[in-house]
Write an enzyme that holds these catalytic residues in place. Structure first.
Site, PDB file in Angstrom:
ATOM      1  N   HIS A 292     -63.331  22.671  16.816  1.00 45.13           N
ATOM      2  CA  HIS A 292     -62.864  21.728  15.799  1.00 45.13           C
ATOM      3  C   HIS A 292     -61.541  21.133  16.257  1.00 45.13           C
ATOM      4  CE1 HIS A 292     -62.372  19.997  11.800  1.00 45.13           C
ATOM      5  NE2 HIS A 292     -61.089  20.254  11.956  1.00 45.13           N
TER       6      HIS A 292
ATOM      7  N   ASP B  68     -63.514  22.214  -1.129  1.00 43.61           N
ATOM      8  CA  ASP B  68     -62.727  21.451  -0.154  1.00 43.61           C
ATOM      9  C   ASP B  68     -63.037  19.961  -0.245  1.00 43.61           C
ATOM     10  OD1 ASP B  68     -60.932  21.156   2.167  1.00 43.61           O
ATOM     11  OD2 ASP B  68     -62.767  20.399   3.069  1.00 43.61           O
TER      12      ASP B  68
ATOM     13  N   ARG C  96     -56.172  15.312  -2.221  1.00 43.86           N
ATOM     14  CA  ARG C  96     -54.973  15.349  -1.368  1.00 43.86           C
ATOM     15  C   ARG C  96     -54.737  14.009  -0.689  1.00 43.86           C
ATOM     16  NH1 ARG C  96     -56.625  19.489   2.659  1.00 43.86           N
ATOM     17  NH2 ARG C  96     -54.706  18.909   3.689  1.00 43.86           N
TER      18      ARG C  96
ATOM     19  N   SER D 222     -58.541  24.266   4.486  1.00 45.59           N
ATOM     20  CA  SER D 222     -59.579  23.238   4.433  1.00 45.59           C
ATOM     21  C   SER D 222     -60.484  23.333   5.667  1.00 45.59           C
ATOM     22  CB  SER D 222     -58.896  21.862   4.366  1.00 45.59           C
ATOM     23  OG  SER D 222     -59.786  20.834   4.667  1.00 45.59           O
TER      24      SER D 222
ATOM     25  N   LYS E  29     -64.629  25.426   5.892  1.00 44.23           N
ATOM     26  CA  LYS E  29     -65.875  24.792   6.341  1.00 44.23           C
ATOM     27  C   LYS E  29     -66.431  25.499   7.580  1.00 44.23           C
ATOM     28  CE  LYS E  29     -63.526  21.029   6.147  1.00 44.23           C
ATOM     29  NZ  LYS E  29     -62.836  19.762   5.998  1.00 44.23           N
TER      30      LYS E  29
END
Ligand code: URA
Length: 425
Positions: A84, A163, A170, A185, A189
């Site tokens: 990620h 999220d 946000r 966050s 996931k």
């Protein structure tokens, strides 16, 4: 579950107290169900932004967000490992990386997102390929992981719904750039997705959420701690995002550049980062004896790419969309390009149509920026430096305004270290 009063939870965080696990479980669950109002969660997010969270609070918040939805088990016959990135400009690394790591023997379930703001989105890029489909069912993801070894697709709707709601809130309440909120966050996931191992590409510099190395290091430590606490082998690379990655920033242009890398060519920085992340992923997957650089040059990663694209309805051999309009920005002087600001190039590509201003906007497949020179390379006054690609010529003025002051020509560019360090659990 114990009941609390939302105002008491907000006051506690406002007054710098650490929230208890019960309070966190309740507030995340009640917000997901709509019992805690958007304005209450806005106030709580701002209190978290201003006063931070302890490691225990971040762990509890992440666990509560995971529990807000389904968890997938993407167990495969091979070790599963994911990557990620915290988001950047020209960051197409997932495109060559997922098939490369699969060609090395791991299974790569890469549930990805779309771009918002100046950072591009992997799904928007891949959708430039005619026929390619981002939405897969969990069964399709599992089948493709077994047959091809790599899947890049949209996250299923049931994954961490807390999220999804909180991220959108946000985004419009100035509370995105908070280490506890970003870390929980991302990791909610990734943990819900169920990979055995995870490598994070934590970016610093003008084109990243974290502008300084110190903030990126803190975020990397928070991310790695959460992963390890949930039994996911996790590590993070701190990487430079002050200059766009590669030469292409946009959608189709980034696909084309990724294919060059998969065919053994492409810009040196894209190759370097792809191979560095692949090595770390293979090490966490127990496959450190495989050399990703050799697999990349052998053409096997390209074959896996073609199978991955076909499995999702795309035609890897189809011509990619071309823009109807190309505007050339010339070099202002002769010498060496000494600076090319990632954030400015990202905003320019976004304004040309590569990104979206609102979630519901469509992106242009052919829009983007081609950087014909990178810092350190020679340029000649009046010769092309950047190409701005768009289907809406009216967008060029906004892109040029974003690029004002974004590049400099001088004698020599400072040395740049792309991969600064690795944070391990
Ligand atoms: N990416 C995410 O998924 N969440 C954040 O908060 C920031 C980047």
């Amino acid at each position: 579950m114990r009941q609390f009063n939302a105002v008491d939870v907000i006051r506690a965080k406002r007054d710098r107290q650490a929230l208890g696990v019960d309070q966190i479980d309740w507030v995340v669950d009640a917000y997901t169900r709509g019992e805690v109002a958007e304005e209450q969660m806005s106030a709580l997010a701002m209190a978290i932004y201003l006063n931070g969270m302890t490691g225990d609070e971040i762990a509890a918040w992440t666990a509560a967000m995971i529990r807000s939805g389904e968890t997938l088990s993407l167990a495969s016959t091979r070790p599963t490992v994911d990557k990620h990135s915290t988001g950047g400009v020209g960051d197409k690394i997932t495109l060559p990386l997922a098939p490369l790591v699969a060609a090395c023997g791991a299974a790569v379930p890469q549930l990805s997102g779309r771009g918002l703001g100046h950072t591009g989105g992997t799904l928007d890029k891949l959708e430039a390929i005619p026929g390619w489909r981002a939405a897969l069912s969990t069964d399709e993801i599992r089948a493709q992981l077994d047959s091809v070894g790599a899947v890049v697709c949209a996250a299923t709707a049931g994954l961490a719904p807390a999220d999804k709601k909180l991220y959108a809130l946000r985004d419009v309440t100035g509370t995105v750039e908070s280490i506890p909120l970003i870390a929980s966050s991302i990791m909610s996931k990734k943990i819900a997705e169920g990979a055995d191992a995870l490598v994070l590409d934590v970016k610093f510099g003008s084109g990243a959420f974290m502008k300084t190395v110190a903030d990126a290091r803190d975020l990397a430590s928070a991310l790695v701690s959460i992963g390890v606490a949930h039994g996911v082998r996790t590590s993070a690379l701190l990487t430079d995002m002050s200059v766009p990655l590669g030469r292409a920033v946009g959608n189709a242009v980034e696909v084309a550049e990724s294919v060059e890398v998969l065919r053994g060519g492409g810009p040196a920085d894209v190759v370097e980062l792809t191979v560095a992340l692949a090595r770390e992923m293979l090490s966490l997957a127990g496959l450190s004896d495989v050399d990703p650089a050799a697999v990349l040059s052998s053409g096997r990663a390209y074959e896996t790419w073609a199978r991955m694209i076909r499995a999702q309805g795309g035609d890897p051999d189809a011509p990619l969309p071309r823009p109807t309009h190309v505007h050339v920005v010339p070099a202002p002087a002769s010498g060496a390009l000494t600076r090319l600001d990632a954030y400015a190039v990202g905003v320019a590509a976004w304004r040309l149509g590569a990104g979206r201003a609102r979630k519901e906007d469509a992106v242009q497949a052919a829009a983007g920026v081609l950087c014909l020179a990178k810092p350190g390379e020679p340029v000649v006054e009046g010769e092309p430096l950047l190409e701005l690609h768009t289907d809406t010529p009216d967008a060029v003025a906004g892109a040029l305004a974003a690029l004002a002051g974004a590049f400099e020509v001088g004698d020599s560019a400072p040395e740049r270290t792309l991969v600064l360090e690795t944070v391990r659990g």
